[in-house]
Design an enzyme around this catalytic site. Structure first.
Site, PDB file in Angstrom:
ATOM      1  N   LYS A  15      -7.552   2.133  -3.532  1.00  0.00           N
ATOM      2  CA  LYS A  15      -8.274   1.838  -2.287  1.00  0.00           C
ATOM      3  C   LYS A  15      -8.930   3.112  -1.756  1.00  0.00           C
ATOM      4  CE  LYS A  15      -7.449   0.025   2.390  1.00  0.00           C
ATOM      5  NZ  LYS A  15      -7.900   1.204   3.163  1.00  0.00           N
ATOM      6  N   THR A  69      -3.787   4.323  -1.733  1.00  0.00           N
ATOM      7  CA  THR A  69      -4.895   4.843  -0.935  1.00  0.00           C
ATOM      8  C   THR A  69      -5.273   6.221  -1.470  1.00  0.00           C
ATOM      9  OG1 THR A  69      -4.273   3.604   1.040  1.00  0.00           O
ATOM     10  CG2 THR A  69      -5.595   5.581   1.373  1.00  0.00           C
ATOM     11  N   HIS A 118     -11.845   3.631   4.791  1.00  0.00           N
ATOM     12  CA  HIS A 118     -10.668   3.712   5.663  1.00  0.00           C
ATOM     13  C   HIS A 118     -11.008   3.250   7.080  1.00  0.00           C
ATOM     14  CE1 HIS A 118      -6.606   5.630   4.991  1.00  0.00           C
ATOM     15  NE2 HIS A 118      -6.511   5.330   6.270  1.00  0.00           N
ATOM     16  N   GLY A 178     -13.715  -2.899   5.742  1.00  0.00           N
ATOM     17  CA  GLY A 178     -14.523  -2.078   6.632  1.00  0.00           C
ATOM     18  C   GLY A 178     -15.640  -2.854   7.289  1.00  0.00           C
ATOM     19  N   GLY A 179     -15.436  -3.243   8.544  1.00  0.00           N
ATOM     20  CA  GLY A 179     -16.499  -3.863   9.324  1.00  0.00           C
ATOM     21  C   GLY A 179     -16.602  -5.366   9.229  1.00  0.00           C
ATOM     22  N   TYR A 228       0.752   5.734   0.191  1.00  0.00           N
ATOM     23  CA  TYR A 228       0.122   7.048   0.249  1.00  0.00           C
ATOM     24  C   TYR A 228       0.834   7.936  -0.769  1.00  0.00           C
ATOM     25  CZ  TYR A 228      -2.394   5.948   4.567  1.00  0.00           C
ATOM     26  OH  TYR A 228      -3.236   5.392   5.501  1.00  0.00           O
ATOM     27  N   ARG A 257      -8.615  -4.547  11.849  1.00  0.00           N
ATOM     28  CA  ARG A 257      -8.495  -4.590  13.304  1.00  0.00           C
ATOM     29  C   ARG A 257      -8.381  -6.004  13.870  1.00  0.00           C
ATOM     30  NH1 ARG A 257     -11.890  -0.140  12.040  1.00  0.00           N
ATOM     31  NH2 ARG A 257     -11.190   1.841  12.980  1.00  0.00           N
ATOM     32  N   GLN A 260       0.832  -1.200   0.000  1.00  0.00           N
ATOM     33  CA  GLN A 260       0.000   0.000   0.000  1.00  0.00           C
ATOM     34  C   GLN A 260       0.865   1.247   0.000  1.00  0.00           C
ATOM     35  OE1 GLN A 260      -0.112   1.901   3.065  1.00  0.00           O
ATOM     36  NE2 GLN A 260      -1.560   3.473   2.389  1.00  0.00           N
ATOM     37  N   ARG A 266     -16.123  -8.933  10.231  1.00  0.00           N
ATOM     38  CA  ARG A 266     -15.753  -9.554  11.495  1.00  0.00           C
ATOM     39  C   ARG A 266     -16.014 -11.050  11.548  1.00  0.00           C
ATOM     40  NH1 ARG A 266     -13.647  -5.443  11.522  1.00  0.00           N
ATOM     41  NH2 ARG A 266     -13.645  -3.761  13.050  1.00  0.00           N
TER      42      ARG A 266
END
Length: 359
Positions: free
Chosen positions: A232, A155, A256, A288-289, A129, A311, A127, A291
């Site tokens: 991304k 990104t 993000h 994103g999200g 920036y 995460r 990745q 789980r």
């Protein structure tokens, strides 16, 4: 620790990490509406299982930009893994290889690109920036290509850093023993200090991120690499079409992790319009999200070729290093196998929008 779901690692990691590091990884921007909405969108969807289907064998393997993967669950780019374990990104890379999963290393990795590549047994992407210092960006790209990385992930949703209030209240800065070792230390100095009411990461982004990035700049990057380029941070059909027109090889539907524009669309809500706008030869990923393995099935059914998790990987790393990350990935793979069987759709290719009642 006997973990039965990725959330078990979340609870254990909370007990092990300093409070400011915990806020850094868990937090979002502003009032954290988008952070919460990423998870809520998955919870609002419902699945439509089919019955009387032979599901004695399930298959979640796929090919993505020429790489064979054992699962559509990959590791999202995240900075400074040594905040969570001394081995940092090398431990994460080994775990990804054990799972047959993609790993996307971050430009602010705390281990060298070469050492990460040396630890990996599966495909690696890097990745980026968009830095003001084009020479520094070009040097990292050259090293990644030489080390065997298979794609670059730019990104595009961070011309500046969102207002991450937890970090500002904590005066969060990267500790001196953890560094973004793949860049000139002079470029990273601001990340190691924090002013009152700010954070080192926000100060660093103001200094080093180039907010003038436009679609025309992709030609500069394309001239400097033979690697596929993935964008991304795409949340709209308009940007998906522009990505294709400007030669992107894949896109990641992402807000993000709720850390940029608060109030932005949840990634899963944006996925159908992006997938519909993308041409068939442009793979669409999502982060994103995510789980659970059921979340993965939902995302694939709505148009994602693969998902990236963030995460939960860091929770596993904090709790048990390489083995913790490997266990998180194994749990998600097992949950996805269960979802494929119970949905009556034993292969990834069997998942389509008819499997979902959208929110």
């Amino acid at each position: 620790m006997e973990a039965l779901e990725p959330a078990d690692f979340e609870r254990a990691a909370r007990d092990r990490l300093p409070s400011d590091v915990w806020d850094f990884v868990q937090g979002g921007s502003g009032a954290e509406r988008t952070l919460a909405a990423n998870r809520a969108r998955f919870a609002e969807c419902r699945l439509r299982p089919r019955t009387m289907v032979d599901v004695s064998v399930t298959d979640q393997r796929l090919t993505l930009l020429g790489s064979r993967l054992d699962t559509p669950v990959g590791i999202a780019p995240m900075a400074y893994h040594q905040l969570f374990h001394p081995e940092g990104e090398t431990a994460t890379a080994r775990a990804a290889g054990r799972a047959g999963a993609l790993m996307v290393a971050g430009i602010f990795a705390s281990r060298t690109l070469e050492s990460i590549a040396g630890a990996a047994t599966g495909p690696l992407w890097l990745q980026l920036y968009w830095l003001r210092r084009r020479d520094a960006l070009a040097a990292v790209v050259e090293r990644a290509e030489a080390a065997g990385y298979r794609a670059l992930v730019l990104t595009v949703d961070a011309p500046r850093i969102g207002r991450r209030l937890r970090d500002a209240r904590n005066g969060f800065a990267i500790p001196a023993h953890v560094r973004a070792v793949n860049l000139d230390p002079a470029l990273m100095a601001a990340s190691h200090r924090a002013d009152q009411g700010s954070s080192g990461l926000a100060d660093h982004a103001r200094e080093q991120f180039d907010p003038t990035l436009t679609w025309a700049d992709l030609a500069w990057l394309r001239e400097r690499t033979r690697l596929p380029i993935v964008l991304k941070g795409i949340l709209t059909a308009e940007d998906a079409r522009l990505a294709a027109e400007h030669g992107a090889d894949a896109v990641v539907v992402s807000n993000h992790g709720g850390r940029q524009l608060d109030g932005a669309l949840p990634s899963l809500a944006a996925l159908p319009e992006v997938a519909a706008a993308a041409p068939p030869n442009l793979p669409v990923l999502l982060d994103g999200g995510v789980r659970t393995g059921t979340d993965v099935a939902l995302a694939v059914a709505l148009g994602a070729r693969a998902v990236l998790i963030g995460r939960p990987v860091l929770w596993g790393l904090a709790v048990d290093g390489e083995d913790g990350v490997a266990r998180v990935l194994d749990l998600l793979k097992a949950e996805l196998d269960d979802a494929l069987a119970l949905l009556g759709r034993p292969r990834l290719a069997d998942l389509d929008p008819a499997a979902v009642v959208p929110a």
